[in-house]
Design a protein around this motif. Structure first.
Motif, PDB file in Angstrom:
ATOM      1  N   ALA A 106      28.241  55.630  68.088  1.00 58.10           N
ATOM      2  CA  ALA A 106      27.433  56.577  67.311  1.00 58.10           C
ATOM      3  C   ALA A 106      26.407  55.879  66.426  1.00 58.10           C
ATOM      4  CB  ALA A 106      28.336  57.466  66.454  1.00 58.10           C
ATOM      5  N   GLU A 107      25.921  54.736  66.856  1.00 60.21           N
ATOM      6  CA  GLU A 107      24.861  54.060  66.105  1.00 60.21           C
ATOM      7  C   GLU A 107      23.616  54.939  66.095  1.00 60.21           C
ATOM      8  OE1 GLU A 107      23.365  51.534  63.612  1.00 60.21           O
ATOM      9  OE2 GLU A 107      25.361  51.215  64.434  1.00 60.21           O
ATOM     10  N   TYR A 108      22.878  54.917  64.988  1.00 59.84           N
ATOM     11  CA  TYR A 108      21.741  55.837  64.886  1.00 59.84           C
ATOM     12  C   TYR A 108      20.659  55.290  63.967  1.00 59.84           C
ATOM     13  CZ  TYR A 108      23.662  57.194  60.313  1.00 59.84           C
ATOM     14  OH  TYR A 108      24.128  57.183  59.012  1.00 59.84           O
ATOM     15  N   ASP A 109      19.456  55.836  64.146  1.00 57.15           N
ATOM     16  CA  ASP A 109      18.342  55.593  63.243  1.00 57.15           C
ATOM     17  C   ASP A 109      18.118  56.858  62.424  1.00 57.15           C
ATOM     18  OD1 ASP A 109      17.154  52.921  64.069  1.00 57.15           O
ATOM     19  OD2 ASP A 109      17.190  53.962  65.993  1.00 57.15           O
ATOM     20  N   ALA A 110      18.026  56.731  61.117  1.00 52.35           N
ATOM     21  CA  ALA A 110      17.737  57.862  60.242  1.00 52.35           C
ATOM     22  C   ALA A 110      16.382  57.633  59.593  1.00 52.35           C
ATOM     23  CB  ALA A 110      18.825  58.024  59.182  1.00 52.35           C
ATOM     24  N   TRP A 111      15.399  58.418  60.011  1.00 54.34           N
ATOM     25  CA  TRP A 111      14.039  58.280  59.493  1.00 54.34           C
ATOM     26  C   TRP A 111      13.814  59.272  58.364  1.00 54.34           C
ATOM     27  CZ3 TRP A 111      11.455  54.250  61.559  1.00 54.34           C
ATOM     28  CH2 TRP A 111      11.866  53.787  62.803  1.00 54.34           C
ATOM     29  N   LEU A 112      13.125  58.825  57.340  1.00 61.79           N
ATOM     30  CA  LEU A 112      12.803  59.691  56.210  1.00 61.79           C
ATOM     31  C   LEU A 112      11.596  60.549  56.561  1.00 61.79           C
ATOM     32  CD1 LEU A 112      13.498  60.400  53.261  1.00 61.79           C
ATOM     33  CD2 LEU A 112      11.866  58.638  52.560  1.00 61.79           C
ATOM     34  N   VAL A 113      11.748  61.866  56.477  1.00 65.38           N
ATOM     35  CA  VAL A 113      10.673  62.812  56.758  1.00 65.38           C
ATOM     36  C   VAL A 113      10.232  63.410  55.424  1.00 65.38           C
ATOM     37  CG1 VAL A 113      10.011  64.918  57.990  1.00 65.38           C
ATOM     38  CG2 VAL A 113      11.616  63.312  59.032  1.00 65.38           C
ATOM     39  N   ASN A 114       9.029  63.078  54.982  1.00 60.63           N
ATOM     40  CA  ASN A 114       8.531  63.533  53.686  1.00 60.63           C
ATOM     41  C   ASN A 114       7.919  64.918  53.847  1.00 60.63           C
ATOM     42  OD1 ASN A 114       7.164  63.979  51.245  1.00 60.63           O
ATOM     43  ND2 ASN A 114       6.835  61.779  50.941  1.00 60.63           N
TER      44      ASN A 114
END
Length: 223
Positions: free
Chosen positions: A4-12
């Protein structure tokens, strides 16, 4: 969870990132959160928080009871959250905390509905450790960020107004979930406020929790 590795991108959303073509391809409704699963071919897009929780639960075979009765109970409470939370956020929260003018009728109307919802939760939790019974599930994950935060008195500064201390079972459940290590980590992801050591503005590897919190990226600014 393995795999379950993941990338979490910040959405402004204050700068309109949610309306960019890249984000709209993930969620045509331009709302956060959204998920793109690149482990499938072609990638699978998932939007709406309830759908994301159900998708991940089924993909990794976790946090959803196997027993059909308990599974149905968990899903019922998951969808309860999706139907009830707008009264808390867009209803009570808006008119109590954010509306440019105070409308007594609107505040009272939504306050009574939120108190009714807290009472529903309190009665359920009186005889159950978690929303689906004795198993922590995606139903708890969906409900806790809204109603746990409310019970803690940290949203809208409305704890005293709503008398949240009266909902003793909700209080017990709120504190219990807050102590889960994974919950503590999850609350750090995409966080841009609070203590710098609790802010992991973007997460791309499990080691980021130890090496890329805001206090480590900007030690002078966090002092």
């Amino acid at each position: 969870h393995s795999g379950a590795e993941y990338d979490a991108w910040l959405v402004n959303i204050m700068e309109g990132d949610q309306f960019s073509s890249g984000f709209v391809s993930a969620n045509p409704n331009s709302k956060i959160p959204a998920l793109m699963d690149h482990s499938t071919n072609p990638p699978t897009r998932v939007f709406e928080s309830g759908s994301i929780l159900l998708y991940l639960s089924e993909k990794f075979d976790a946090f959803l009871p196997k027993d059909p009765r308990k599974r149905t109970e968990a899903l019922s409470w998951l969808f309860w959250q999706m139907g009830s939370a707008p009264y808390l956020g867009g209803g009570f929260g808006h008119f109590y905390a954010y509306a440019p003018i105070k409308i007594e009728y609107a505040i009272d109307r939504f306050a009574m509905e939120v108190k009714r919802e807290l009472d529903v939760l309190d009665k359920r939790l009186a005889d159950n450790e978690f929303m689906a019974g004795d198993e922590y599930s995606i139903a708890d994950m969906a409900i806790w960020p809204w109603y746990g935060a409310l019970a803690s008195g940290v949203v809208y500064d409305a704890g005293e107004f709503l008398q949240v201390h009266e909902y003793e079972n909700v209080q017990r459940w709120t504190k219990q979930i807050a102590e889960r290590p994974a919950v503590k980590r999850g609350r750090m992801v995409n966080r841009t406020f609070g203590k710098p050591e609790t802010q992991l503005r973007e997460r791309h590897d499990a080691s980021d929790f130890d090496t890329r919190t805001q206090d480590k990226l900007d030690p002078e600014g966090s002092s």
